[in-house]
Design a protein around this motif. Structure first.
Motif, short mmCIF file in Angstrom:
data_model
loop_
_atom_site.label_atom_id
_atom_site.label_comp_id
_atom_site.label_asym_id
_atom_site.label_seq_id
_atom_site.Cartn_x
_atom_site.Cartn_y
_atom_site.Cartn_z
N ALA A 61 42.66 38.56 -28.97
CA ALA A 61 42.45 37.40 -29.85
C ALA A 61 41.15 37.51 -30.63
N GLY A 62 40.17 38.18 -30.07
CA GLY A 62 38.89 38.32 -30.75
C GLY A 62 38.06 37.05 -30.77
N MET A 63 38.39 36.10 -29.92
CA MET A 63 37.66 34.83 -29.87
C MET A 63 36.83 34.76 -28.60
N SER A 64 35.74 34.01 -28.68
CA SER A 64 34.95 33.74 -27.49
C SER A 64 35.59 32.59 -26.71
N ARG A 65 35.15 32.42 -25.47
CA ARG A 65 35.65 31.30 -24.67
C ARG A 65 35.28 29.97 -25.32
N ASP A 66 34.06 29.87 -25.88
CA ASP A 66 33.65 28.64 -26.56
C ASP A 66 34.56 28.33 -27.74
#
Length: 520
Positions: A269-274
């Motif tokens: 996804a390339g997203m951070s947890r935040d």
């Protein structure tokens, strides 16, 4: 709560609450009563004692004596108990008897008791960030400024809200983002700028010091993963531009922290947890998509003080919620705990997931065994944790007096005997509410952010299978939205096309509404 209840009726309820049951009288006559959360001094020799526990939901009873040993601790059901261990529930109320044995002749001693009840949810609410809706800004420094506007004009679609050269108060905004949500102007010497973590942020922010900082960009990345334009929608339709910094997505974040596993982005996804939590916060922000069950609601802010005040009527319902849900069902609750000290106002909204409390009980002298003073520590998650830099939980302290019924439940009819005494810790006021979230539908205000797409990114909540490859390289707003026509701010009442807020106007309230209330 008092509608239709005469003074005579209220006093009848009070007197009834104080009348001891036959079981209490018999037990008290058979042993020497020791006050719960107190002590009995001047004792000599081996003696039998009793202490009354008013709550059916149990807690840890600890007994100490200044001489001899504690023996034969027995519960109201006749079963032996272990000193210093939790009594359990659900029918823990009643007299607990014990003996002090082996006391030397003529040696005086005191017997003391402590009773502490801990409730903790099976799944504790996780920390999140509230993602304010306020746009970035050029503004007068909060301290050390010269009191005038030094930046001559805005760039791009930014909005100049205070004229060049005008007098200005510390912290007041000068230039705000336009409908694209990005601050494109640079502050002149004498002014400064501030970045606010928004859902509609770009990949970077150019600080007042000339340094480019990498920033979270939840909706920009979401758009590129799914071919959407949710970022520009959010910037145009949800951006608020007042000086207040607290309006944001704390409702959605708090409800997600209660109802979901802590999100974990799929590897591709390339997203951070935040950033993933931010998407869930947007999905949960619409009040009308949550059904509230059991609740204590519309509690006056106070702050409460000893003696009669408006908060007192809400004490029994508030504490009953804690015992029935967090203690008995191990269920986390939602609460608007209002502002933080030292300067927050009573109208500020700070929603949290509440997962734990610790209550210390002290019987009120001369008022029977079921009227108690409770010192409460309430533990909630934080809605200010970004990049794991502020994971400290919010801990509010409350102190109040209430009455239990013979059945061991809080007596909600005995409001005349209740007193909300004090608040402390991270609390300035009484909480606005404490709520059971009975049901949620995940759809926020932004129509392009859907549960199906967000869940597909979340390996902890049923997704992740579609995003197992390499993460994409994300493009900045200028590149990703180059071919799109920018959205405009929505018109205000009367057809005005000005932005939703300007710095010297009365701010429109942050988007919020009424919950759906209804029990199963």
């Amino acid at each position: 709560m008092h509608i239709g209840l005469s003074l005579r009726g209220a006093m009848a309820c009070v007197l009834l609450a104080l009348v001891p049951s036959t079981r209490e009288v018999v037990a008290a006559e058979a042993v020497r009563p020791v006050p719960l959360g107190g002590s009995l001094g001047g004792q000599t020799g081996d003696q039998s004692y009793g202490v009354y526990v008013p709550t059916r939901h149990g807690g840890t009873l600890t007994i100490k004596a200044g001489a001899g040993t504690i023996e034969a601790l027995t519960g109201p059901d006749g079963r032996p108990r272990t000193n210093g261990q939790d009594l359990g529930g659900p029918n823990a109320q009643g007299w607990y008897t014990f003996k002090v044995s082996g006391v030397g002749p003529g040696k005086p001693y005191a017997v003391e008791t402590a009773f502490v009840q801990v409730g903790q949810a099976a799944r504790m609410p996780w920390n999140y960030y509230y993602w304010p809706t306020k746009g970035d800004s050029i503004h007068e420094p909060w301290s050390g400024g010269n009191g005038r506007v030094d930046t001559p004009s805005p760039a791009g679609d930014d909005l100049m809200v205070v004229a060049y050269g005008a007098s200005i108060a510390p912290g007041q905004d000068i230039i705000l983002p336009g409908p694209n949500g990005l601050l494109e102007s640079r502050p002149a010497p004498g002014d400064t700028s501030t970045w606010f973590p928004n859902l509609y942020d770009d990949l970077t922010f150019l600080g007042a010091d000339g340094v480019s900082y990498q920033t979270p960009a939840p909706l920009l990345k979401f758009d590129q993963l799914f071919g959407l334009s949710s970022r520009s929608w959010e910037a145009a339709y949800s951006q608020t531009q007042g000086i207040q910094r607290w309006p944001g997505h704390c409702l959605g974040g708090a409800i997600a922290s209660i109802m979901l596993n802590e999100p974990q982005p799929a590897p591709g996804a390339g997203m951070s947890r935040d950033e993933l939590k931010a998407l869930w916060a947007e999905l949960g922000e619409n009040h009308l998509n949550h059904r509230i069950g059991d609740n204590a609601n519309n509690i006056p802010a106070g702050p409460p003080r000893p003696g009669s005040d408006a908060c007192d009527l809400y004490v029994p319902r508030f504490h009953a919620m804690l015992e029935r849900h967090i203690r008995a069902r191990k269920q986390a609750l939602l609460g608007n705990l209002r502002a933080f000290p030292p300067t927050g106002g009573p109208d500020e909204v700070w929603n949290h997931g509440i997962g734990k409390y610790t209550a210390s009980f002290h019987v009120i002298p001369g008022a029977g065994a079921r009227r108690v003073r409770i010192e409460l520590e309430l533990v909630a998650n934080t809605g200010s944790n970004l990049n794991d830099q502020d994971p400290k939980p919010r801990i509010n302290n409350y102190e109040y007096i209430l009455v239990y019924g013979v059945d061991g439940e809080v007596d909600e009819s005995a409001v005349a005997l209740c007193d909300w005494l004090a608040v402390g810790g991270d609390a300035l006021y009484a909480p606005l509410n404490i709520l059971e979230v009975a049901e949620s539908r995940w759809q926020g205000h932004n129509p392009m952010v859907t549960e199906a797409n967000v869940r597909a990114l979340d390996a902890s909540n049923g997704g992740g299978a579609k995003f197992t490859g390499a993460a994409p390289t994300f493009r900045p707003v200028a590149t990703n939205e180059a071919s799109r026509s920018p959205l405009a701010f929505p018109p205000m009442t009367g057809g005005d096309s000005a932005p939703p807020r300007i710095a010297d106007s009365i701010p429109t309230p942050p988007r919020r509404g009424l919950f759906r209330f209804g029990r199963d």
